[in-house]
Scaffold this motif. Structure first.
Motif, PDB file in Angstrom:
ATOM      1  N   ARG A  60      22.054   4.956 109.154  1.00  0.00           N
ATOM      2  CA  ARG A  60      21.185   4.645 108.031  1.00  0.00           C
ATOM      3  C   ARG A  60      19.955   5.546 108.110  1.00  0.00           C
ATOM      4  NH1 ARG A  60      16.822   1.789 109.974  1.00  0.00           N
ATOM      5  NH2 ARG A  60      16.184   0.830 108.031  1.00  0.00           N
ATOM      6  N   LEU A  61      19.292   5.692 106.976  1.00  0.00           N
ATOM      7  CA  LEU A  61      17.992   6.349 106.935  1.00  0.00           C
ATOM      8  C   LEU A  61      16.987   5.337 106.421  1.00  0.00           C
ATOM      9  CD1 LEU A  61      18.709   9.889 105.385  1.00  0.00           C
ATOM     10  CD2 LEU A  61      18.242   9.346 107.775  1.00  0.00           C
ATOM     11  N   GLU A  62      15.755   5.448 106.891  1.00  0.00           N
ATOM     12  CA  GLU A  62      14.709   4.588 106.364  1.00  0.00           C
ATOM     13  C   GLU A  62      14.385   5.025 104.939  1.00  0.00           C
ATOM     14  OE1 GLU A  62      11.466   4.937 109.088  1.00  0.00           O
ATOM     15  OE2 GLU A  62      12.633   4.120 110.765  1.00  0.00           O
ATOM     16  N   LYS A  63      13.796   4.112 104.169  1.00  0.00           N
ATOM     17  CA  LYS A  63      13.478   4.427 102.771  1.00  0.00           C
ATOM     18  C   LYS A  63      12.572   5.648 102.662  1.00  0.00           C
ATOM     19  CE  LYS A  63      14.090  -0.301 101.241  1.00  0.00           C
ATOM     20  NZ  LYS A  63      13.436  -1.545 100.807  1.00  0.00           N
ATOM     21  N   GLY A  64      11.611   5.746 103.574  1.00  0.00           N
ATOM     22  CA  GLY A  64      10.711   6.892 103.570  1.00  0.00           C
ATOM     23  C   GLY A  64      11.435   8.204 103.819  1.00  0.00           C
ATOM     24  N   ILE A 104       0.850  -0.163  98.603  1.00  0.00           N
ATOM     25  CA  ILE A 104       0.075  -0.998  97.670  1.00  0.00           C
ATOM     26  C   ILE A 104       0.948  -2.132  97.139  1.00  0.00           C
ATOM     27  CG2 ILE A 104      -1.030  -1.061  95.391  1.00  0.00           C
ATOM     28  CD1 ILE A 104      -1.965   1.868  95.983  1.00  0.00           C
ATOM     29  N   GLY A 105       2.160  -1.779  96.717  1.00  0.00           N
ATOM     30  CA  GLY A 105       3.077  -2.772  96.158  1.00  0.00           C
ATOM     31  C   GLY A 105       3.392  -3.903  97.111  1.00  0.00           C
ATOM     32  N   SER A 106       3.373  -3.605  98.420  1.00  0.00           N
ATOM     33  CA  SER A 106       3.714  -4.638  99.401  1.00  0.00           C
ATOM     34  C   SER A 106       2.661  -5.740  99.478  1.00  0.00           C
ATOM     35  CB  SER A 106       3.934  -4.023 100.784  1.00  0.00           C
ATOM     36  OG  SER A 106       2.713  -3.589 101.358  1.00  0.00           O
ATOM     37  N   HIS A 107       1.479  -5.495  98.935  1.00  0.00           N
ATOM     38  CA  HIS A 107       0.451  -6.536  98.875  1.00  0.00           C
ATOM     39  C   HIS A 107       0.787  -7.572  97.803  1.00  0.00           C
ATOM     40  CE1 HIS A 107      -2.690  -5.109 101.649  1.00  0.00           C
ATOM     41  NE2 HIS A 107      -2.263  -3.894 101.337  1.00  0.00           N
ATOM     42  N   PHE A 108       1.648  -7.187  96.866  1.00  0.00           N
ATOM     43  CA  PHE A 108       1.971  -8.058  95.735  1.00  0.00           C
ATOM     44  C   PHE A 108       3.422  -8.519  95.720  1.00  0.00           C
ATOM     45  CE2 PHE A 108      -1.347  -5.017  94.562  1.00  0.00           C
ATOM     46  CZ  PHE A 108      -2.392  -5.891  94.295  1.00  0.00           C
ATOM     47  N   ILE A 109       4.282  -7.772  96.424  1.00  0.00           N
ATOM     48  CA  ILE A 109       5.706  -8.102  96.458  1.00  0.00           C
ATOM     49  C   ILE A 109       6.078  -8.466  97.888  1.00  0.00           C
ATOM     50  CG2 ILE A 109       8.037  -7.238  96.059  1.00  0.00           C
ATOM     51  CD1 ILE A 109       6.760  -5.226  94.071  1.00  0.00           C
ATOM     52  N   GLY A 110       6.604  -9.652  98.076  1.00  0.00           N
ATOM     53  CA  GLY A 110       6.973 -10.110  99.419  1.00  0.00           C
ATOM     54  C   GLY A 110       5.814 -10.822 100.094  1.00  0.00           C
ATOM     55  N   GLU A 111       6.106 -11.331 101.264  1.00  0.00           N
ATOM     56  CA  GLU A 111       5.114 -12.134 101.987  1.00  0.00           C
ATOM     57  C   GLU A 111       4.311 -11.324 102.990  1.00  0.00           C
ATOM     58  OE1 GLU A 111       7.163 -15.382 103.779  1.00  0.00           O
ATOM     59  OE2 GLU A 111       7.887 -16.163 101.868  1.00  0.00           O
ATOM     60  N   LYS A 112       4.779 -10.128 103.339  1.00  0.00           N
ATOM     61  CA  LYS A 112       4.115  -9.338 104.375  1.00  0.00           C
ATOM     62  C   LYS A 112       3.771  -7.951 103.845  1.00  0.00           C
ATOM     63  CE  LYS A 112       6.856 -11.447 108.078  1.00  0.00           C
ATOM     64  NZ  LYS A 112       7.828 -11.161 109.136  1.00  0.00           N
ATOM     65  N   PRO A 113       2.647  -7.386 104.320  1.00  0.00           N
ATOM     66  CA  PRO A 113       2.362  -5.985 104.003  1.00  0.00           C
ATOM     67  C   PRO A 113       3.449  -5.085 104.597  1.00  0.00           C
ATOM     68  CG  PRO A 113       0.450  -7.061 105.000  1.00  0.00           C
ATOM     69  CD  PRO A 113       1.609  -8.004 105.131  1.00  0.00           C
ATOM     70  N   LEU A 114       3.630  -3.939 104.008  1.00  0.00           N
ATOM     71  CA  LEU A 114       4.703  -3.034 104.428  1.00  0.00           C
ATOM     72  C   LEU A 114       4.585  -2.640 105.898  1.00  0.00           C
ATOM     73  CD1 LEU A 114       7.209  -1.463 103.672  1.00  0.00           C
ATOM     74  CD2 LEU A 114       5.749   0.348 102.762  1.00  0.00           C
ATOM     75  N   ILE A 115       3.368  -2.401 106.375  1.00  0.00           N
ATOM     76  CA  ILE A 115       3.214  -1.995 107.774  1.00  0.00           C
ATOM     77  C   ILE A 115       3.674  -3.106 108.719  1.00  0.00           C
ATOM     78  CG2 ILE A 115       0.797  -2.723 108.046  1.00  0.00           C
ATOM     79  CD1 ILE A 115       2.386   0.489 109.469  1.00  0.00           C
ATOM     80  N   GLU A 116       3.487  -4.366 108.329  1.00  0.00           N
ATOM     81  CA  GLU A 116       3.961  -5.474 109.155  1.00  0.00           C
ATOM     82  C   GLU A 116       5.480  -5.539 109.143  1.00  0.00           C
ATOM     83  OE1 GLU A 116       3.380 -10.299 109.801  1.00  0.00           O
ATOM     84  OE2 GLU A 116       2.348  -9.307 108.140  1.00  0.00           O
ATOM     85  N   ARG A 117       6.079  -5.232 108.018  1.00  0.00           N
ATOM     86  CA  ARG A 117       7.550  -5.213 107.951  1.00  0.00           C
ATOM     87  C   ARG A 117       8.111  -4.109 108.838  1.00  0.00           C
ATOM     88  NH1 ARG A 117       8.092  -5.611 101.358  1.00  0.00           N
ATOM     89  NH2 ARG A 117       6.333  -7.021 101.161  1.00  0.00           N
ATOM     90  N   MET A 118       7.352  -3.003 108.948  1.00  0.00           N
ATOM     91  CA  MET A 118       7.816  -1.874 109.748  1.00  0.00           C
ATOM     92  C   MET A 118       7.589  -2.087 111.244  1.00  0.00           C
ATOM     93  SD  MET A 118       6.334   1.110 107.230  1.00  0.00           S
ATOM     94  CE  MET A 118       6.529   2.426 108.397  1.00  0.00           C
ATOM     95  N   LEU A 119       6.446  -2.673 111.609  1.00  0.00           N
ATOM     96  CA  LEU A 119       6.073  -2.771 113.021  1.00  0.00           C
ATOM     97  C   LEU A 119       6.060  -4.198 113.564  1.00  0.00           C
ATOM     98  CD1 LEU A 119       3.064  -0.250 113.103  1.00  0.00           C
ATOM     99  CD2 LEU A 119       5.452   0.185 113.676  1.00  0.00           C
ATOM    100  N   GLY A 120       6.263  -5.187 112.709  1.00  0.00           N
ATOM    101  CA  GLY A 120       6.165  -6.581 113.115  1.00  0.00           C
ATOM    102  C   GLY A 120       7.140  -6.985 114.205  1.00  0.00           C
ATOM    103  N   HIS A 121       8.283  -6.300 114.291  1.00  0.00           N
ATOM    104  CA  HIS A 121       9.253  -6.611 115.343  1.00  0.00           C
ATOM    105  C   HIS A 121       8.750  -6.185 116.722  1.00  0.00           C
ATOM    106  CE1 HIS A 121      10.024  -2.372 114.545  1.00  0.00           C
ATOM    107  NE2 HIS A 121      10.574  -2.318 115.752  1.00  0.00           N
ATOM    108  N   ALA A 122       7.793  -5.237 116.744  1.00  0.00           N
ATOM    109  CA  ALA A 122       7.323  -4.692 118.018  1.00  0.00           C
ATOM    110  C   ALA A 122       6.048  -5.345 118.520  1.00  0.00           C
ATOM    111  CB  ALA A 122       7.095  -3.188 117.879  1.00  0.00           C
ATOM    112  N   MET A 123       5.283  -5.990 117.628  1.00  0.00           N
ATOM    113  CA  MET A 123       4.020  -6.593 118.045  1.00  0.00           C
ATOM    114  C   MET A 123       3.651  -7.748 117.120  1.00  0.00           C
ATOM    115  SD  MET A 123       1.457  -3.535 116.839  1.00  0.00           S
ATOM    116  CE  MET A 123       2.582  -2.238 117.338  1.00  0.00           C
ATOM    117  N   THR A 124       2.865  -8.654 117.655  1.00  0.00           N
ATOM    118  CA  THR A 124       2.396  -9.795 116.880  1.00  0.00           C
ATOM    119  C   THR A 124       0.901  -9.651 116.673  1.00  0.00           C
ATOM    120  OG1 THR A 124       4.098 -11.187 117.860  1.00  0.00           O
ATOM    121  CG2 THR A 124       2.243 -12.302 116.812  1.00  0.00           C
TER     122      THR A 124
END
Length: 197
Positions: A60-64, A104-124
């Motif tokens: 797979r490739l990441e969206k970015g 920007i969109g991640s502040h309005f769509i979904g429950e988490k900011p995009l950076i948390e979706r990307m790094l949330g598995h690695a840190m709390t």
């Protein structure tokens, strides 16, 4: 490390761009090597190879990464088709601004900011810290986009140098700053203290 992989095609682009134009023959076909158009062809080919290998390895490739590859194919392809470097000059600003829009969109769509979706598995981290990090990424991509646009159309003699080394330098400095900011919060076990920073 993943961000640095994205720079491999760009570094190859820079090397070919800086070559004195010369004619080379490959498999019975003659090509001009050196200058903006052969460098653009190398950028496209290297991007396809790098992201193709990543796709095979990771399945797979990441969206970015998809966005970067598609932008390279579209803007690079238009540069070659219309024999105008203007299209390539718009690639970096547009890609950076699209990344900013996603953050920007991640502040309005979904429950988490995009950076948390990307790094949330690695840190709390507390939600407020994730929000601040996300805003920092938005500002970073906006600044990178405008800086690339400004240099490309104002300082045309150095825009390729800036595209490679300026973008790489800004990315490394931002990642260093982000690491320092995160280190402050990762050593704090009290979420209430971290919330207030």
């Amino acid at each position: 490390m993943k961000q640095l992989i994205d720079f491999i095609p760009l570094i190859l682009f820079f090397i070919v761009f800086k070559l004195d134009p010369r004619t080379v023959e490959v498999a019975g076909h003659t090509f001009t090597l050196g200058g903006i158009f052969s460098a653009t062809a190398v950028l496209i080919g290297a991007s396809v190879v790098v992201y193709g290998l990543l796709l095979i390895q990771q399945r797979r490739l990441e969206k970015g990464q998809w966005l970067t590859l598609i932008a390279c194919l579209v803007f690079g392809g238009m540069t070659l088709a219309f024999h105008s470097e203007t299209f390539l000059k718009w690639k970096a600003p547009v890609v950076n601004w699209l990344f900013a829009v996603a953050f920007i969109g991640s502040h309005f769509i979904g429950e988490k900011p995009l950076i948390e979706r990307m790094l949330g598995h690695a840190m709390t981290l507390p939600h407020a810290v994730w929000v601040r990090l996300n805003i920092a990424w938005i500002l970073f991509f906006l600044v990178c986009g405008f800086a690339n646009l400004f240099v490309a159309f104002t300082f045309q003699s150095i825009w390729v140098d800036f595209k490679v080394f300026g973008s790489l330098g800004m990315t490394l400095l931002f990642m260093l700053g982000q690491g320092i900011y995160l280190a402050r919060h990762l050593h704090d076990n009290d979420p209430k203290k971290t919330e207030n920073r």
